[in-house]
Design an enzyme around this catalytic site. Structure first.
Site, PDB file in Angstrom:
ATOM      1  N   CYS A   1      -2.403   9.347   2.426  1.00 27.84           N
ATOM      2  CA  CYS A   1      -1.817   8.805   1.186  1.00 27.84           C
ATOM      3  C   CYS A   1      -2.533   9.311   0.208  1.00 27.84           C
ATOM      4  O   CYS A   1      -2.102   9.338  -1.185  1.00 27.84           O
ATOM      5  CB  CYS A   1      -1.632   7.344   1.287  1.00 27.84           C
ATOM      6  N   GLU A  53       0.790  -1.243   0.211  1.00 29.29           N
ATOM      7  CA  GLU A  53       0.088   0.073  -0.185  1.00 29.29           C
ATOM      8  C   GLU A  53       0.831   1.297  -0.045  1.00 29.29           C
ATOM      9  O   GLU A  53       1.282   1.441   1.111  1.00 29.29           O
ATOM     10  CB  GLU A  53      -1.177   0.028   1.199  1.00 29.29           C
TER      11      GLU A  53
END
Ligand code: NAD
Length: 472
Positions: free
Chosen positions: A260, A226
């Site tokens: 993110c 991720e």
């Protein structure tokens, strides 16, 4: 007046006494004992994980206040409430997901039975990032527990108060043989990565993702990565500017842009840029008052290193349209919008991961798509438009981890959607059922009998081969 406390006086989490080799050995022996195979054991541990979060929300709020100067609401929204929601959904569906699947079968298998079992991999390593340290460690861990794995968790050393707390709480709430926290920094993560795991789930930067991938390769360990990158926003002409601006700025300003999937940069025409700036000034004032530094609703940057990196983007004051104020003593950077940015400017060369929004002027949606496709595949893409054809144009001609149309960040919050990146923004996905699937090996099982009619029917496969047999 906003009182800001820093994590400066919080010691970095102490290296946990036991070494990674011992921890993995304990976890492996617990896995081999078979205790995690029981759905009841998994349910109990997930309930404990739920309690771990539920009973310690104020402690997490304090820790995140220390680490990031985080307002309580953002901790609830992005860390504790989100984790609780995901854990509860998993608990609700656990029995169904653990039941072997019975796919449809071809007629040649009429006398057989087929099924797919979701088997746990074994001992899983979960490495977390600091920006949402509770969510990014516990949500993958919940998926790993649901699938019947043992877990070694490595929280980020950068959010040190939260990492310490997570270690204490995991020890207090979860099974001590199966679930472990190993705290430390780069040397400790490097040590951990030398061990053999059955699955590695990593959240962090693309650069470190490559290190993790290389380490996993030694044992062909499957991974989910991720990662990050530059998530673009396309803002079309003619949208409701007030609504669009709020949604874009919320994505950029929450956690001071240390998200993110925060919108990294924006693409729009020159006219829309001017309209956006006018509305953005008004919205920021409404949210944070005329002096953002005094607002209790705005975070600080996680570290001096991060602050220094971001302030270099503001050295050239020429294109600052909004904001630009900084204070090193507090690691404070005001929400800042940069206009008429060139693709060659330093701010466009790396993921920003902070409260700075550069705008690049383009002339039409096709130009925006070419701009996006000339770069690494982003983790998220945000398209603000009223036009159905423009939506399809972006969806059909770009590749990103996920997309939200007419908002930012929110696809992350839908637990029935997979969350993950593609290319340099990551591989694999999770949340809800996708987490369960990520942490289980899908074992194909064919059961057949040893009775004579079946044997006769399938004996055409045996030698001696003949043309008659071929035709059957
Ligand atoms: P990072 O890559 O620096 O660190 C992540 C983890 O890796 C930490 O636990 C750290 O201890 C470890 N680590 C750091 N350097 C290492 C090395 N050389 N060898 C081995 N391990 C090492 O990332 P970060 O600063 O914690 O987080 C920011 C990045 O994470 C951004 O790029 C952001 O986009 C990304 N991110 C992605 C997601 C997502 O879900 N896709 C979520 C949050 C953050």
């Amino acid at each position: 007046h906003f009182q800001f406390t820093y994590s400066i006086d919080v010691d970095p989490p102490k290296k946990t006494a036991r070494n990674p080799t011992d921890i993995v050995a304990i976890a492996r022996s617990a896995f081999r004992s078979g205790k995690t195979k029981s759905v009841e054991f998994r349910r109990k541990q997930l309930q404990q994980l739920e309690k771990l979060v539920q009973e310690n929300v104020p402690a997490f709020e304090d820790a995140l206040k220390q680490d990031l100067g985080r307002p309580k609401q953002e901790t609830l929204m992005f860390d504790t409430d989100y984790a609780l929601f995901d854990i509860q959904k998993i608990l609700h569906n656990l029995s169904a997901w653990c039941t072997p699947e019975k796919p449809s079968k071809p007629w040649v298998n009429a006398l057989d039975s087929i099924q797919v079992n979701s088997d746990p991999y074994g001992v899983v390593l979960v490495i977390g990032a600091w920006n949402f340290p509770v969510n990014l460690l516990l949500v993958p861990t919940a998926g790993a527990i649901a699938a019947g794995n043992c877990v070694v968790m490595k929280p980020s050393e950068v959010a040190s108060a939260t990492s310490k707390l997570l270690e204490e709480l995991v020890l207090k709430y979860l099974d001590k043989q199966c679930f472990h926290v190993y705290n430390g920094g780069v040397p400790e993560t490097t040590e951990l990565l030398q061990e053999r795991f059955d699955y590695i789930f990593f959240t962090g930067s693309t650069q470190v993702g490559k290190i993790v991938h290389a380490a996993a390769n030694k044992y062909l360990t499957p991974v989910t990565l991720e990662l990050g990158g530059k998530s673009p926003v396309f803002l079309d002409d003619g949208v409701n500017m007030e609504i669009a601006t709020r949604r874009i700025l919320w994505g950029k300003c929450s956690n001071a842009g240390q998200v993110c999937i925060a919108p990294d940069y924006m693409l729009c025409t020159r006219e829309t840029q001017a309209k956006f700036i006018a509305v953005a000034q008004m919205v920021l004032k409404e949210w944070y008052g005329s002096n953002v530094k005094d607002s209790p609703f705005y975070c600080r940057l996680i570290s001096d290193k991060h602050y220094d990196r971001l302030t270099t983007f503001l050295k050239d004051k020429r294109n600052i349209a909004i904001g630009g104020q900084t204070d090193a003593s507090q690691r404070f950077i005001e929400p800042t919008v940069l206009v008429n940015v060139s693709p060659n400017d330093p701010v466009m060369q790396e993921e920003i991961f902070g409260p700075i929004l550069p705008i690049i002027v383009i002339n039409n949606p096709q130009e925006a798509i070419s701009f996006i496709n000339a770069r690494e595949k982003p983790l998220s893409l945000y398209v603000f438009t009223n036009d159905a054809d423009t939506k399809e144009l972006f969806l059909n001609n770009t590749l990103s981890g996920g997309v939200t149309i007419n908002d930012t960040i929110m696809h992350f919050s839908v637990e029935t959607l997979p969350f993950g990146g593609v290319g340099y923004s990551g591989m694999g996905g999770y949340h809800g059922k996708y987490s369960f699937d990520t942490f289980s090996h899908k074992k194909a099982i064919l059961r057949r009998n040893l009775h004579k009619p079946l044997e006769k029917a399938i004996s055409v496969r045996y030698p001696p081969y003949s043309e008659t047999k071929e035709k059957l």
